[in-house]
Design an enzyme around this catalytic site. Structure first.
Site, short mmCIF file in Angstrom:
data_model
loop_
_atom_site.label_atom_id
_atom_site.label_comp_id
_atom_site.label_asym_id
_atom_site.label_seq_id
_atom_site.Cartn_x
_atom_site.Cartn_y
_atom_site.Cartn_z
N ASP A 161 4.63 25.75 -26.81
CA ASP A 161 5.22 27.06 -27.07
C ASP A 161 4.40 27.99 -27.96
O ASP A 161 4.26 29.16 -27.68
CB ASP A 161 6.59 26.87 -27.72
CG ASP A 161 7.52 26.02 -26.88
OD1 ASP A 161 7.06 25.39 -25.91
OD2 ASP A 161 8.72 25.98 -27.19
N GLU A 393 8.67 14.52 -34.20
CA GLU A 393 8.34 15.32 -33.02
C GLU A 393 6.82 15.46 -32.85
O GLU A 393 6.28 15.36 -31.77
CB GLU A 393 8.98 16.71 -33.19
CG GLU A 393 8.79 17.67 -32.04
CD GLU A 393 9.51 19.00 -32.27
OE1 GLU A 393 10.10 19.18 -33.36
OE2 GLU A 393 9.49 19.84 -31.36
C1 GLC Z 1 9.63 22.52 -28.09
C2 GLC Z 1 8.34 22.10 -27.39
C3 GLC Z 1 8.63 21.82 -25.92
C4 GLC Z 1 9.74 20.78 -25.82
C5 GLC Z 1 10.98 21.19 -26.63
C6 GLC Z 1 12.00 20.08 -26.73
O1 GLC Z 1 10.12 23.69 -27.59
O2 GLC Z 1 7.34 23.04 -27.54
O3 GLC Z 1 7.50 21.35 -25.25
O4 GLC Z 1 10.08 20.54 -24.50
O5 GLC Z 1 10.59 21.51 -27.95
O6 GLC Z 1 11.41 18.92 -27.25
#
Ligand code: GLC
Length: 428
Positions: A161, A393
């Site tokens: 993102d 994460e």
């Molecule tokens: C964030 C990440 C994306 C992922 C989401 C849920 O938005 O950038 O890649 O799918 O989190 O984990």
């Protein structure tokens, strides 16, 4: 006795299970995310194959009539997340977001089939037409001129993102006066220094506004929307997934599918060449809207070239040199942005940190191409990161500190996949 890391990882998948689908982490991400579910399935496969398939089946419950599998499926309304269903206004049941995410599912499905029994075959067969329709959607709507290079219409479609890759396309977006007030919720959960800035968020929502106002007409969004860039993550994941889809089509003797997929594969390789940069000495993101500007740095997505089967021998050799140089700088690889570059930020979301599910894909590609040493380093770093910091994460590549959401589904799933030596299916 304290639980082992594997027991802990299994407990995380159970805790994030909402009945057939998992949330990425409690609080920060309360819905079902697309590629998160594909990785979650891989983790479930370590102890419950039925549950692994459920994760993929529920993902396809969100599929649109045009074939798109959206990036988020909103099954309930949870006000702790923004932007929620009322902002996207997808007009679908269940409600979803309005664009997609890297198509990892075919690769995981092929792997499940090739390591499974008749039940795996049947479940893959039952989903096959949907999977094919999703790949067709990518090639049809995100590459309307059939160049072999797909675009993404929102940084969120890349799954990466907040990567500086998107600054080129994002900086050209003018935020309209009538965007309206909003209260973002991500910074309620995570330190703002690790999250996107306010102007970035305004631009994200400007793209969503365009999609909403044209009723999510994907032909229009790709041709006329505020943002269109080529992303090495989506392009390479799709290239790889197309090959895995072909294997499934051959297994199911699906002639029409085989013909379609072979045509895509024939174009993919040449299309990817447009992302090669002599300056960065690697595959990078390209702005498809404004004069073809290219990003200036290597990322973990660039390193998916092996996984995809992209690039000439010389290009891959150059990239292996780049990988080694970056490995030398980072205590933990592979960073989401080149640490030799000015914009590197070791803690900020997609501007430096390490993601273990990216490492898993990169390592599987490196293995297939005779770079076992590099692949082993990545797998080793994945294990060490969770042992040192927990199932976060993402992680700081310089210190290994865990960042973003805790008890994270894909970090747990990848740990299990590594423990059980689950590789992605061998590329054809
Ligand atoms: C964030 C990440 C994306 C992922 C989401 C849920 O938005 O950038 O890649 O799918 O989190 O984990």
């Amino acid at each position: 006795m304290a639980p082992s890391l594997s027991e802990h990882a299994i407990a995380i998948l159970h805790a994030n299970d909402r009945g057939g689908y998992t949330v990425p982490t409690k609080g920060l991400y309360p819905y079902q995310w697309n590629w998160d579910s594909a990785f979650a399935a891989l983790g479930f496969a370590a102890f419950d194959r039925n549950r692994a398939w459920r994760e993929i089946e529920t993902l396809f419950e969100g599929q649109w009539d045009d074939g798109m599998v959206p990036h988020i499926i909103f099954r309930n309304h949870d006000p702790s997340y923004f932007p929620g269903p009322d902002v996207w206004q997808s007009d679908t049941v269940p409600q979803t977001s309005g664009h997609s995410q890297p198509p990892v599912a075919a690769t995981v499905m092929r792997w499940l089939v090739e390591t499974g029994d008749r039940d795996d075959d049947k479940r893959a067969h039952d989903l096959f037409e949907r999977l094919l329709a999703w790949h067709d959607w990518w090639h049809r709507y995100r590459d309307p001129d059939g160049t072999g290079l797909v675009g993404i219409v929102h940084p969120w479609e890349s799954g990466r993102d907040n990567c500086p890759d998107w600054d080129i396309g994002m900086n050209r977006i003018t935020v309209p006066d009538d965007l309206g007030e909003y209260h973002r919720r991500d910074t309620d959960w995570v330190d703002p220094s690790e999250r996107p800035t306010k102007i970035t968020y305004d631009r994200y929502l400007t793209i969503v506004k365009f999609g909403r106002e044209c009723g999510w007409d994907h032909e229009k969004i790709t041709r006329d929307g505020p943002f269109l860039m080529a992303d090495p993550c989506v392009q390479f994941v799709l290239m790889r997934a197309d090959r895995d889809l072909l294997k499934l089509a051959e297994r199911f003797e699906h002639g029409r599918a085989m013909k379609m997929i072979r045509e895509w594969i024939a174009r993919d390789f040449d299309g990817a060449q447009a992302m090669w940069s002599d300056e960065a000495r690697g595959f990078v993101a390209v702005d498809l809207r404004n004069g073809g500007y290219k990003s200036t740095a290597i990322t973990n997505a660039s390193m998916l070239a092996w996984y995809a089967g992209a690039g000439t021998r010389e290009q891959r050799d150059e990239m292996a040199d780049q990988a080694r140089a970056i490995f030398d700088i980072c205590q933990f690889a592979f960073p989401s942005w080149d640490p030799r570059h000015d914009s590197f930020e070791s803690r900020r979301y997609w501007r430096g940190p390490v993601w273990n599910m990216m490492n898993w894909m990169i390592a599987s590609g490196l293995d297939m191409n005779g770079h076992r040493d590099l692949a082993m380093r990545l797998r080793h770093d994945c294990r060490k990161l969770v042992a040192q910091s927990g199932f976060f994460e993402y992680f700081d590549p310089l210190t290994g500190e865990g960042l973003g959401g805790p008890e994270f589904t894909w970090t747990a799933a990848i740990h299990l996949a590594l423990e059980h030596e689950f590789g992605a299916a061998a590329a054809a």
